[in-house]
Design a protein around this motif. Structure first.
Motif, PDB file in Angstrom:
ATOM      1  N   SER A   1       0.838  -1.195   0.000  1.00 45.39           N
ATOM      2  CA  SER A   1       0.000   0.000   0.000  1.00 45.39           C
ATOM      3  C   SER A   1       0.875   1.247   0.000  1.00 45.39           C
ATOM      4  O   SER A   1       2.040   1.219   0.406  1.00 45.39           O
TER       5      SER A   1
ATOM      6  N   HIS B   1      -7.565   4.264  -9.912  1.00 45.63           N
ATOM      7  CA  HIS B   1      -8.331   4.252  -8.661  1.00 45.63           C
ATOM      8  C   HIS B   1      -7.772   3.233  -7.671  1.00 45.63           C
ATOM      9  O   HIS B   1      -7.760   3.479  -6.466  1.00 45.63           O
ATOM     10  N   TYR B   2      -7.341   2.099  -8.189  1.00 42.18           N
ATOM     11  CA  TYR B   2      -6.730   1.111  -7.303  1.00 42.18           C
ATOM     12  C   TYR B   2      -5.481   1.678  -6.631  1.00 42.18           C
ATOM     13  O   TYR B   2      -5.255   1.479  -5.434  1.00 42.18           O
TER      14      TYR B   2
ATOM     15  N   THR C   1      -6.617   5.899  -5.159  1.00 39.34           N
ATOM     16  CA  THR C   1      -7.832   6.088  -4.356  1.00 39.34           C
ATOM     17  C   THR C   1      -7.912   5.047  -3.252  1.00 39.34           C
ATOM     18  O   THR C   1      -8.154   5.373  -2.089  1.00 39.34           O
ATOM     19  N   SER C   2      -7.700   3.773  -3.639  1.00 42.83           N
ATOM     20  CA  SER C   2      -7.646   2.700  -2.639  1.00 42.83           C
ATOM     21  C   SER C   2      -6.255   2.504  -2.063  1.00 42.83           C
ATOM     22  O   SER C   2      -6.089   1.756  -1.094  1.00 42.83           O
TER      23      SER C   2
ATOM     24  N   SER D   1      -3.861   0.746  -3.046  1.00 38.90           N
ATOM     25  CA  SER D   1      -3.431  -0.644  -3.099  1.00 38.90           C
ATOM     26  C   SER D   1      -2.540  -0.833  -4.326  1.00 38.90           C
ATOM     27  O   SER D   1      -3.026  -1.057  -5.441  1.00 38.90           O
TER      28      SER D   1
END
Length: 313
Positions: free
Chosen positions: A65, A273-274, A277-278, A280
């Motif tokens: 992350s 987005h992965y 935003t996330s 990850s």
């Protein structure tokens, strides 16, 4: 009377033939010099191309992350996690890439045929029609986002003046994809037009004149004389445009951000987005590897088509 006797001519020995060099044989210095010339390009390719690819594949095997430094090895769990999203986003990406390829192709083909005719001021018109291609994708995205805006957009203003109901083009799943395709078509049709126009300018005039003398109409001349010459270049342009649209990011991200919902969520936007935003990185890398595999199939189809067209010519 004195008689002069000429001495017999002397024969000079023929020069010994030079030893023939073996084809492809290079000296040690030549090989070293060649390696030194290619070394910077190879090093740049390894740094820019190979290393990020291998690092992405390696990252996809970890639970990593952006907001925590540690990471844990999870094997193929990231691939299992993103596979349903990948299948769904792949369908959206194929829809967008197909529409954003076919629409500019039709518009560019029609305009190229029109500009190939003897029109007054066609040189100026060609220059004006090239302007959308010269603008960056982000600028085009903001321009069309303003045009399609539901509050102060130009289109809704015209609809209001005509007494028609206003439409939230970018806020409805039924119209969001169409709005992005319209913007992409406006940005992409000029280069298709240029390629087709270049082919039309090199067509054999004697064939066109012979068809006209035989009584063929303009449509028949285009179908039976011009179109066979256009199939090869247009097919290659279509494949290149499809490959580019398959990885397009800026226009969709600026205009819709992948929404509303997931109606315009392509693979490129989903990967963003992965990752951001996330947060990850592992799942984003897994999505990228799957995306690369799908894009490799598309590129393989392009190379097969190119080889087939070259064998025909």
């Amino acid at each position: 009377m004195a008689v002069t006797i000429k001495p017999p001519p002397t024969r000079t020995a023929a020069p010994a033939p030079l030893p023939e060099a073996k084809p492809g044989a290079l000296g040690a210095r030549d090989r070293t010099f060649g390696f030194l010339l290619a070394a910077p390009a190879v090093a740049l390719f390894l740094v820019v191309g190979v290393y990020p690819l291998l690092a992405g594949i390696w990252t996809s095997l970890f639970d990593q992350s952006l907001i925590r430094p540690e990471r844990a090895y999870v094997g193929l769990d990231n691939y299992r996690s993103v596979l349903p999203d990948f299948i769904d986003r792949l369908g959206t990406t194929l829809v967008f890439a197909s529409l954003a390829t076919v629409c500019p192709l039709l518009v560019g083909l029609a305009l190229a045929v029109l500009l190939n005719a003897r029109l007054r001021g066609r040189g100026l018109l060609r220059g004006v029609l090239m302007l959308p291609w010269l603008l960056p994708g982000v600028v085009v995205s903001f321009l069309w986002a303003w045009i399609f805006n539901d509050s102060y957009g130009v289109i809704n203003h015209v609809l209001a003046q005509l007494g028609l109901p206003e439409v939230d083009f970018l806020g409805q799943p039924a119209t969001a994809m169409a709005a992005v395709v319209v913007a992409k078509t406006w940005n992409s049709f000029p280069w298709v037009m240029v390629v087709v126009l270049a082919v039309l300018q090199t067509l054999p005039r004697e064939q066109l004149e012979a068809a006209a003398i035989d009584g063929a109409s303009r449509a028949q001349r285009f179908r039976h004389v011009s179109l066979p010459h256009l199939i090869g270049p247009v097919a290659l342009v279509a494949m290149l445009e499809f490959i580019y649209n398959f990885g397009s990011f800026d226009m969709i991200f600026v205009m819709t951000g992948g929404g509303p919902g997931t109606s315009t969520m392509t693979l490129a936007v989903s990967l963003y987005h992965y990752a951001f935003t996330s947060f990850s990185l592992g799942r984003a890398a897994a999505m990228g590897v799957l995306w690369l595999a799908a894009l490799s199939l598309v590129c393989g189809a392009y190379f097969l088509l190119n080889k087939k067209l070259e064998s025909r010519s």
